[in-house]
Design an enzyme around this catalytic site. Structure first.
Site, PDB file in Angstrom:
ATOM      1  NE  ARG A 284      10.047   0.909  -7.177  1.00 35.68           N
ATOM      2  CZ  ARG A 284       9.499   1.601  -6.193  1.00 35.68           C
ATOM      3  NH1 ARG A 284       9.191   1.007  -5.076  1.00 35.68           N
ATOM      4  NH2 ARG A 284       9.240   2.882  -6.317  1.00 35.68           N
TER       5      ARG A 284
ATOM      6  NE  ARG B 265       4.322  -2.685   3.294  1.00 35.19           N
ATOM      7  CZ  ARG B 265       3.940  -1.407   3.391  1.00 35.19           C
ATOM      8  NH1 ARG B 265       4.788  -0.500   3.747  1.00 35.19           N
ATOM      9  NH2 ARG B 265       2.703  -1.080   3.095  1.00 35.19           N
TER      10      ARG B 265
ATOM     11  CG  ASP C 173       0.370  -1.685  -2.109  1.00 36.30           C
ATOM     12  OD1 ASP C 173       1.281  -1.423  -1.305  1.00 36.30           O
ATOM     13  OD2 ASP C 173      -0.762  -1.181  -2.030  1.00 36.30           O
TER      14      ASP C 173
ATOM     15  NE  ARG D 114       9.879   2.594   1.411  1.00 39.46           N
ATOM     16  CZ  ARG D 114       8.947   3.457   1.786  1.00 39.46           C
ATOM     17  NH1 ARG D 114       9.045   4.711   1.443  1.00 39.46           N
ATOM     18  NH2 ARG D 114       7.920   3.064   2.506  1.00 39.46           N
TER      19      ARG D 114
ATOM     20  CE1 TYR E 297      -4.183   4.240   1.994  1.00 34.52           C
ATOM     21  CE2 TYR E 297      -4.826   1.966   2.389  1.00 34.52           C
ATOM     22  CZ  TYR E 297      -3.975   3.032   2.618  1.00 34.52           C
ATOM     23  OH  TYR E 297      -2.908   2.894   3.469  1.00 34.52           O
TER      24      TYR E 297
HETATM   25  O1  CP3 Z   1       5.473  -7.361   3.141  1.00 32.97           O
HETATM   26  C1  CP3 Z   1       6.104  -7.403   2.056  1.00 32.97           C
HETATM   27  O2  CP3 Z   1       7.333  -7.480   2.003  1.00 32.97           O
HETATM   28  C2  CP3 Z   1       5.295  -7.449   0.768  1.00 32.97           C
HETATM   29  C3  CP3 Z   1       5.051  -6.198   0.230  1.00 32.97           C
HETATM   30  C4  CP3 Z   1       3.875  -5.324   0.629  1.00 32.97           C
HETATM   31  C5  CP3 Z   1       3.800  -4.018   0.118  1.00 32.97           C
HETATM   32  N1  CP3 Z   1       2.599  -3.494   0.476  1.00 32.97           N
HETATM   33  C6  CP3 Z   1       4.828  -3.385  -0.719  1.00 32.97           C
HETATM   34  C7  CP3 Z   1       4.974  -1.921  -0.626  1.00 32.97           C
HETATM   35  C8  CP3 Z   1       2.717  -5.552   1.368  1.00 32.97           C
HETATM   36  C9  CP3 Z   1       2.312  -6.778   2.164  1.00 32.97           C
HETATM   37  C10 CP3 Z   1       1.921  -4.388   1.269  1.00 32.97           C
HETATM   38  C11 CP3 Z   1       0.583  -4.262   1.861  1.00 32.97           C
HETATM   39  C12 CP3 Z   1       0.065  -2.910   2.121  1.00 32.97           C
HETATM   40  N2  CP3 Z   1       0.093  -1.815   1.323  1.00 32.97           N
HETATM   41  C13 CP3 Z   1      -0.684  -2.579   3.265  1.00 32.97           C
HETATM   42  C14 CP3 Z   1      -1.001  -3.539   4.376  1.00 32.97           C
HETATM   43  C15 CP3 Z   1       0.180  -3.761   5.224  1.00 32.97           C
HETATM   44  C16 CP3 Z   1       0.441  -2.672   6.202  1.00 32.97           C
HETATM   45  O3  CP3 Z   1       1.540  -2.102   6.147  1.00 32.97           O
HETATM   46  O4  CP3 Z   1      -0.433  -2.430   7.042  1.00 32.97           O
HETATM   47  C17 CP3 Z   1      -1.067  -1.233   3.166  1.00 32.97           C
HETATM   48  C18 CP3 Z   1      -1.851  -0.443   4.168  1.00 32.97           C
HETATM   49  C19 CP3 Z   1      -0.571  -0.766   1.913  1.00 32.97           C
HETATM   50  C20 CP3 Z   1      -0.726   0.593   1.335  1.00 32.97           C
HETATM   51  C21 CP3 Z   1       0.612   1.210   1.165  1.00 32.97           C
HETATM   52  N3  CP3 Z   1       1.437   0.937   0.084  1.00 32.97           N
HETATM   53  C22 CP3 Z   1       1.315   2.084   2.042  1.00 32.97           C
HETATM   54  C23 CP3 Z   1       0.769   2.641   3.318  1.00 32.97           C
HETATM   55  C24 CP3 Z   1       2.584   2.312   1.476  1.00 32.97           C
HETATM   56  C25 CP3 Z   1       3.756   3.078   2.068  1.00 32.97           C
HETATM   57  C26 CP3 Z   1       3.908   4.458   1.506  1.00 32.97           C
HETATM   58  C27 CP3 Z   1       5.334   4.955   1.742  1.00 32.97           C
HETATM   59  O5  CP3 Z   1       6.000   5.253   0.751  1.00 32.97           O
HETATM   60  O6  CP3 Z   1       5.748   5.024   2.901  1.00 32.97           O
HETATM   61  C28 CP3 Z   1       2.629   1.600   0.259  1.00 32.97           C
HETATM   62  C29 CP3 Z   1       3.767   1.529  -0.657  1.00 32.97           C
HETATM   63  C30 CP3 Z   1       4.532   0.262  -0.616  1.00 32.97           C
HETATM   64  N4  CP3 Z   1       3.974  -0.988  -0.637  1.00 32.97           N
HETATM   65  C31 CP3 Z   1       5.950   0.129  -0.583  1.00 32.97           C
HETATM   66  C32 CP3 Z   1       6.232  -1.236  -0.623  1.00 32.97           C
HETATM   67  C33 CP3 Z   1       7.583  -1.904  -0.694  1.00 32.97           C
HETATM   68  C34 CP3 Z   1       6.940   1.278  -0.572  1.00 32.97           C
HETATM   69  C35 CP3 Z   1       7.065   1.815  -1.954  1.00 32.97           C
HETATM   70  C36 CP3 Z   1       8.483   2.108  -2.343  1.00 32.97           C
HETATM   71  O7  CP3 Z   1       9.381   1.272  -2.146  1.00 32.97           O
HETATM   72  O8  CP3 Z   1       8.676   3.203  -2.918  1.00 32.97           O
END
Ligand code: CP3
Length: 362
Positions: A56, A43, A92, A47, A167
């Site tokens: 974004r 990540r 994602d 954000r 999911y």
């Molecule tokens: O690591 C990186 O910088 C690459 C980006 C990345 C995202 N998602 C972008 C994202 C990666 C590697 C993921 C993988 C992902 N997505 C996982 C596995 C990694 C982990 O954290 O265990 C999982 C479980 C997801 C599912 C998911 N997508 C979640 C739980 C969330 C967070 C929800 C929230 O708003 O708190 C997302 C959304 C997400 N994926 C964001 C980003 C940058 C946030 C969205 C935003 O910026 O509004």
């Protein structure tokens, strides 16, 4: 400890062009000697970065994952800012599912939400194979990013079958994964059919990214730590193993990561990983014993350490580096993702600390 940590002063004069294959990150994945411990952050895009939040604004998360201009920029932002040793594709885990037409969204502050959770055999039909036309923006983004990155490697990724299934079955995030486990215990045949479909899709998605130029891949089984070892081995491991073995012919390091997986580490390594990602709960020295098999480790600083005073943060980072010496190769990372409230300057300083650690202390 092998001769992994050499204190190189200046490189031997050579006319060979440096290549991504010689990067510190890939060398550590392969357990080869490195001039410093490589570091990147799960990540790292997202954000915590003001430049991300600005761009974004008004664009839904999933839409941004299918817009090459955004994917390229968001992937590059943390590399430019922190000078990490690897980029991870901005995407994602639900992107491949969206690409094949599953009705889902990523809701801010919640995560993936699925319109019609999977409950029956006929719903499996929607989980078709990925066709080249489904992932054109992803392929295009990877190609441009790889070109821009030069000798810095790009990590591609996919969600592992269990985490994706959770999911799809729950319809959204879950703390106890009750419906997922109920499905698994009640309909084992359908469960295995579902996980086999998801394994095929995850494998195809990794292949697409590697063929477009990604130099390593990470399989995120973020929620596998909710399973007992016996259930993991019976219901999940064969499918994660299928994903990892499906890209074995492409010869790039495969990282396998989950949260709360202390008891599963050996099994996750045995599933076919080259590098096992470790969360913050198990010291790397202990993880190295559990994983064994000459595999490198990735991790595992507690993400909240970035909110500690710099001396405390640095002391904790030093502990991670020292503990990582027990593994044949170590890639420094957090134990899970960067928290959105993290000060990006603290991340940059941490990268500097890790890069200079060996030189300063030997
Ligand atoms: O690591 C990186 O910088 C690459 C980006 C990345 C995202 N998602 C972008 C994202 C990666 C590697 C993921 C993988 C992902 N997505 C996982 C596995 C990694 C982990 O954290 O265990 C999982 C479980 C997801 C599912 C998911 N997508 C979640 C739980 C969330 C967070 C929800 C929230 O708003 O708190 C997302 C959304 C997400 N994926 C964001 C980003 C940058 C946030 C969205 C935003 O910026 O509004």
């Amino acid at each position: 400890m092998t001769l992994r940590m050499t204190c190189e002063t200046s490189p031997v004069t050579t006319t060979a062009t440096p290549s991504v294959n010689d990067s510190v990150f890939l060398r550590a994945c392969r357990g080869e000697s490195v001039p410093h411990v490589p570091v990147w952050f799960m990540r790292q895009a997202g954000r915590s970065l003001p430049e991300y939040r600005k761009l974004r604004e008004g664009v839904p998360m999933l839409e941004s994952c299918f817009r090459p201009d955004m994917v390229i920029e968001f992937t590059m932002q943390p590399v430019r800012r922190h000078v990490v040793d690897a980029a991870i594709l901005f995407s994602d885990i639900v992107v491949p599912l969206k690409a094949i037409g599953v009705d889902l969204d990523i809701v801010a502050g919640t995560g993936p939400v699925v319109a019609e959770p999977i409950r029956s055999a006929d719903q499996l039909a929607q989980l078709r194979d990925i066709e080249p036309d489904d992932v054109i923006p992803i392929v295009e983004s990877v190609k441009v990013v790889v070109d821009e990155l030069g000798t810095t490697p790009l990590i591609g990724f996919a969600g592992a079958p269990f985490t994706l299934a959770s999911y799809l079955i729950e319809g959204g995030p879950s703390k106890d994964h009750r419906l997922t486990k109920q499905f698994m215990y009640t309909n084992p045949d359908l469960w295995h059919a579902l996980l086999a479909r998801l394994a095929a899709i995850a494998g195809q998605f990794l292949r697409v990214q590697i063929e477009a130029g990604a130099s390593a891949v990470q399989l995120f089984d973020s929620w596998a730590g909710n399973l007992s070892l016996a259930d993991y081995d019976k219901y999940v491991k064969p499918h994660s193993a299928a994903v990892l073995s499906s890209v074995a012919d492409l010869g790039v390091p495969r990282i396998h990561f989950g949260v709360g997986t202390g008891e599963l580490l050996q099994s996750m390594g045995d599933a076919g990983a080259d590098v096992v990602g470790v969360d913050w709960r198990v010291p790397l020295e202990e993880a190295a014993k559990r994983v064994g098999g000459g595999k490198a480790l990735q991790g595992n600083l507690d993400s909240t350490a970035l909110f500690a005073p710099t001396e405390v943060l640095n002391a904790k980072a030093a502990e991670v580096i020292e503990s990582g010496r027990a593994a044949p190769g170590h890639i420094f990372n957090l134990g899970h993702g960067v928290l959105p409230a993290t000060d990006p300057d603290a991340l940059t300083r941490l990268v500097d600390f890790v890069h200079n650690y060996e030189l300063a202390s030997s």
